[in-house]
Design a protein around this motif. Sequence first.
Motif, PDB file in Angstrom:
ATOM      1  N   THR A  26      92.059 -43.156  46.761  1.00  0.00           N
ATOM      2  CA  THR A  26      91.451 -44.499  46.258  1.00  0.00           C
ATOM      3  C   THR A  26      90.533 -44.804  47.151  1.00  0.00           C
ATOM      4  N   VAL A  27      89.388 -45.321  46.597  1.00  0.00           N
ATOM      5  CA  VAL A  27      88.308 -45.718  47.341  1.00  0.00           C
ATOM      6  C   VAL A  27      88.376 -47.342  47.448  1.00  0.00           C
ATOM      7  N   LEU A  28      88.156 -47.781  48.498  1.00  0.00           N
ATOM      8  CA  LEU A  28      87.973 -49.259  48.741  1.00  0.00           C
ATOM      9  C   LEU A  28      86.388 -49.560  49.522  1.00  0.00           C
ATOM     10  N   ILE A  29      85.947 -50.534  48.635  1.00  0.00           N
ATOM     11  CA  ILE A  29      84.475 -50.790  49.266  1.00  0.00           C
ATOM     12  C   ILE A  29      84.610 -52.131  49.579  1.00  0.00           C
ATOM     13  N   ILE A  30      83.960 -52.829  50.355  1.00  0.00           N
ATOM     14  CA  ILE A  30      83.927 -53.993  51.026  1.00  0.00           C
ATOM     15  C   ILE A  30      82.501 -54.301  51.046  1.00  0.00           C
ATOM     16  N   GLU A  31      81.826 -55.550  50.787  1.00  0.00           N
ATOM     17  CA  GLU A  31      80.625 -55.886  51.028  1.00  0.00           C
ATOM     18  C   GLU A  31      80.630 -57.158  51.867  1.00  0.00           C
ATOM     19  N   VAL A  32      80.291 -57.543  53.038  1.00  0.00           N
ATOM     20  CA  VAL A  32      80.510 -58.305  53.742  1.00  0.00           C
ATOM     21  C   VAL A  32      79.065 -59.230  53.622  1.00  0.00           C
ATOM     22  N   LYS A  33      79.401 -60.390  53.290  1.00  0.00           N
ATOM     23  CA  LYS A  33      78.277 -61.848  52.999  1.00  0.00           C
ATOM     24  C   LYS A  33      78.562 -62.829  53.843  1.00  0.00           C
ATOM     25  N   THR A  34      77.517 -63.316  54.896  1.00  0.00           N
ATOM     26  CA  THR A  34      77.660 -64.472  55.564  1.00  0.00           C
ATOM     27  C   THR A  34      76.795 -65.332  55.362  1.00  0.00           C
ATOM     28  N   GLY A  35      76.993 -66.601  55.634  1.00  0.00           N
ATOM     29  CA  GLY A  35      76.020 -67.877  55.454  1.00  0.00           C
ATOM     30  C   GLY A  35      75.357 -68.010  54.342  1.00  0.00           C
ATOM     31  N   GLY A  36      76.355 -67.695  53.235  1.00  0.00           N
ATOM     32  CA  GLY A  36      75.730 -67.892  52.032  1.00  0.00           C
ATOM     33  C   GLY A  36      74.858 -67.051  51.227  1.00  0.00           C
ATOM     34  N   ALA A  37      74.971 -65.858  51.803  1.00  0.00           N
ATOM     35  CA  ALA A  37      73.696 -64.986  51.274  1.00  0.00           C
ATOM     36  C   ALA A  37      74.331 -64.462  50.143  1.00  0.00           C
ATOM     37  N   ASP A  38      73.304 -64.212  49.437  1.00  0.00           N
ATOM     38  CA  ASP A  38      73.432 -63.666  47.983  1.00  0.00           C
ATOM     39  C   ASP A  38      73.358 -62.030  48.045  1.00  0.00           C
ATOM     40  N   LEU A  39      73.716 -61.397  46.724  1.00  0.00           N
ATOM     41  CA  LEU A  39      73.515 -60.253  46.731  1.00  0.00           C
ATOM     42  C   LEU A  39      71.981 -59.579  46.705  1.00  0.00           C
TER      43      LEU A  39
END
Length: 71
Positions: A26-39
Motif C-alpha cells: 500500500t502506498v501512503l502519500i502526504i502533501e504538506v501545505k502550510t500558511g494557506g498555500a495552494d497546490l
Amino acid sequence: MVIYHADGKGGYCKPDICSISNIDKTVLIIEVKTGGADLSTQQQVGFEPVGIDSKGEPMYRIPPDAIASGQ
C-alpha cells in the motif's frame, strides 16, 4: 517518488512524504501545505479533488491510473 499521470499528457508531481508498506505494498502519500498555500501547477495536474473534509478543506487523491516511480 514521482507520480506520473497515465493520461498521456506527461503530467507529474512529487509528493512531500511517501511510504510503501512492506506487507501489502500500500502506498501512503502526504502533501504538506502550510500558511494557506495552494497546490502547485504540477500538483493540480497530479492530484484529483475528491471532496471537502470536516474543516472545510479540500481533499485530493492520486488518480487510480497514475503510475508511481521510485525516483
